[in-house]
Write a protein that holds these residues in place. Structure first.
Motif, PDB file in Angstrom:
ATOM      1  N   TRP A 102       0.854  -1.189   0.000  1.00 21.01           N
ATOM      2  CA  TRP A 102       0.000   0.000   0.000  1.00 21.01           C
ATOM      3  C   TRP A 102       0.888   1.237   0.000  1.00 21.01           C
ATOM      4  O   TRP A 102       1.819   1.351   0.801  1.00 21.01           O
ATOM      5  CB  TRP A 102      -0.907  -0.009   1.222  1.00 21.01           C
ATOM      6  N   SER A 108      -5.866   1.488   2.736  1.00 21.91           N
ATOM      7  CA  SER A 108      -6.278   2.829   2.308  1.00 21.91           C
ATOM      8  C   SER A 108      -5.676   3.184   0.949  1.00 21.91           C
ATOM      9  O   SER A 108      -4.451   3.208   0.796  1.00 21.91           O
ATOM     10  CB  SER A 108      -5.860   3.887   3.342  1.00 21.91           C
ATOM     11  N   HIS A 109      -6.519   3.376  -0.031  1.00 22.75           N
ATOM     12  CA  HIS A 109      -6.176   3.982  -1.315  1.00 22.75           C
ATOM     13  C   HIS A 109      -5.311   3.073  -2.192  1.00 22.75           C
ATOM     14  O   HIS A 109      -5.586   1.895  -2.276  1.00 22.75           O
ATOM     15  CB  HIS A 109      -5.596   5.370  -1.082  1.00 22.75           C
ATOM     16  N   HIS A 110      -4.262   3.572  -2.826  1.00 26.73           N
ATOM     17  CA  HIS A 110      -3.566   2.852  -3.890  1.00 26.73           C
ATOM     18  C   HIS A 110      -2.755   1.667  -3.348  1.00 26.73           C
ATOM     19  O   HIS A 110      -2.120   1.770  -2.284  1.00 26.73           O
ATOM     20  CB  HIS A 110      -2.608   3.795  -4.630  1.00 26.73           C
ATOM     21  N   TYR A 149      -3.151  -3.866  -9.940  1.00 24.98           N
ATOM     22  CA  TYR A 149      -3.209  -2.566  -9.271  1.00 24.98           C
ATOM     23  C   TYR A 149      -4.619  -2.379  -8.739  1.00 24.98           C
ATOM     24  O   TYR A 149      -5.606  -2.799  -9.358  1.00 24.98           O
ATOM     25  CB  TYR A 149      -2.884  -1.433 -10.254  1.00 24.98           C
ATOM     26  N   TYR A 151      -7.348   0.086  -5.861  1.00 26.23           N
ATOM     27  CA  TYR A 151      -7.628   1.298  -5.091  1.00 26.23           C
ATOM     28  C   TYR A 151      -8.731   0.985  -4.095  1.00 26.23           C
ATOM     29  O   TYR A 151      -9.798   0.465  -4.473  1.00 26.23           O
ATOM     30  CB  TYR A 151      -8.061   2.431  -6.023  1.00 26.23           C
ATOM     31  N   ILE A 153     -11.400   2.431  -1.359  1.00 27.70           N
ATOM     32  CA  ILE A 153     -12.122   3.644  -1.015  1.00 27.70           C
ATOM     33  C   ILE A 153     -12.756   3.451   0.363  1.00 27.70           C
ATOM     34  O   ILE A 153     -13.712   2.681   0.505  1.00 27.70           O
ATOM     35  CB  ILE A 153     -13.220   3.943  -2.046  1.00 27.70           C
ATOM     36  N   ASN A 162     -14.605  -0.733   3.399  1.00 32.29           N
ATOM     37  CA  ASN A 162     -13.952  -0.279   2.173  1.00 32.29           C
ATOM     38  C   ASN A 162     -14.663  -0.850   0.954  1.00 32.29           C
ATOM     39  O   ASN A 162     -15.214  -1.953   1.008  1.00 32.29           O
ATOM     40  CB  ASN A 162     -12.493  -0.742   2.107  1.00 32.29           C
ATOM     41  N   GLU A 164     -13.128  -1.890  -2.670  1.00 37.48           N
ATOM     42  CA  GLU A 164     -11.855  -2.050  -3.363  1.00 37.48           C
ATOM     43  C   GLU A 164     -12.100  -2.327  -4.846  1.00 37.48           C
ATOM     44  O   GLU A 164     -12.891  -3.211  -5.195  1.00 37.48           O
ATOM     45  CB  GLU A 164     -11.056  -3.214  -2.773  1.00 37.48           C
ATOM     46  N   GLU A 166     -10.014  -3.429  -8.275  1.00 33.48           N
ATOM     47  CA  GLU A 166      -8.724  -4.045  -8.602  1.00 33.48           C
ATOM     48  C   GLU A 166      -8.768  -4.630 -10.013  1.00 33.48           C
ATOM     49  O   GLU A 166      -9.780  -5.201 -10.429  1.00 33.48           O
ATOM     50  CB  GLU A 166      -8.395  -5.154  -7.597  1.00 33.48           C
ATOM     51  N   CYS A 221      -4.061  10.768   3.263  1.00 38.43           N
ATOM     52  CA  CYS A 221      -3.723  10.350   1.908  1.00 38.43           C
ATOM     53  C   CYS A 221      -4.635  11.019   0.889  1.00 38.43           C
ATOM     54  O   CYS A 221      -4.188  11.742   0.010  1.00 38.43           O
ATOM     55  CB  CYS A 221      -3.807   8.831   1.776  1.00 38.43           C
ATOM     56  N   GLU A 222      -5.942  10.760   0.996  1.00 34.46           N
ATOM     57  CA  GLU A 222      -6.907  11.276   0.043  1.00 34.46           C
ATOM     58  C   GLU A 222      -8.270  11.331   0.716  1.00 34.46           C
ATOM     59  O   GLU A 222      -8.487  10.690   1.753  1.00 34.46           O
ATOM     60  CB  GLU A 222      -6.970  10.379  -1.202  1.00 34.46           C
TER      61      GLU A 222
END
Length: 226
Positions: A102, A108-110, A149, A151, A153, A162, A164, A166, A221-222
């Motif tokens: 991560w 969390s996030h990316h 990859y 992300y 949310i 969350n 996710e 992918e 982060c975001e």
């Protein structure tokens, strides 16, 4: 011994033996994961909604082992017959161990992910691009590995849920037997193929509360969905 030679030897195993070996592998992976969970800072339980839509009930267990690293075991199975056609089927079991890095904070996030995958399958009367025909039944196994990859949310400010997203790809190798019909039929031969397997997931994840989670860093982060 070549890979094809190994695959031919695996083909000679009976169906019962394959199921026993699959059960043993599943138990080994579960106990290995539970060993990680004892020392992990945080755990999540997930469900891939796209697998559910494809009639493959599934569950994933993920554990944080470092601030930015998690490991997971994803499991799914499809015992269902498709539609009213008694010869049409897509039955399989799926195991996918995975490690994620991560970029900000775990969950969390990316993130980037590497994974291995194993499946035992029984497919009949389906138009599968891998085989090019729906007139036969194929029973076999595949092994693969890949990268993806994603992300995550966070939903709300408590970071317990969350969504996710992918996407990635695996390189997989399958070995199988070909049969004449959906129920039984004469075995017409065997084969093997190497192919690319897309990996797509929309996960709903429940992150168990844990005092070691750095909520401030995660929110820095975001933005999150409130």
């Amino acid at each position: 011994m070549s890979l094809v030679g190994n695959a031919w030897g695996l083909r000679t195993l009976t169906s019962d033996t394959m199921h026993k070996n699959g059960s043993t592998l599943l138990l080994f992976l579960l106990f290995s994961l539970f060993g990680v969970l004892d020392v992990a800072a945080q755990v999540s339980v997930k469900n891939n909604l796209l697998y559910d839509a494809a009639l493959t009930p599934n569950v994933s267990f993920e554990a944080r082992v470092r601030d930015k690293w998690t490991v997971a075991l994803n499991m799914g199975a499809s015992p269902f017959q498709i539609g009213t056609n008694t010869t049409r089927r897509w039955r399989h079991v799926l195991l996918m161990p995975e490690a994620r890095y991560w970029f900000c904070e775990a969950y969390s996030h990316h993130f980037l992910s590497v994974n291995a995958v194993y499946s035992h399958y029984n497919a009949a009367s389906l138009d599968l691009p891998l085989y090019g025909t729906k007139d036969y039944r194929y029973q076999g196994n595949f092994l693969g590995a890949g990268i993806s990859y994603g992300y995550a949310i966070p939903i709300g400010r408590n970071n317990h849920w969350n969504i996710e997203l992918e996407a990635g790809v695996d390189v997989a190798y399958t070995w199988y037997d070909k049969y004449n019909c959906g129920h039984c039929g004469t075995r017409l031969g065997s084969g093997d193929k190497t192919f690319l397997l897309p990996k797509v997931a929309v996960n709903l994840a429940w992150v168990l509360p844990n005092k070691h989670f750095n909520k401030e860093r995660a929110h820095a982060c975001e933005p999150v969905i409130v």
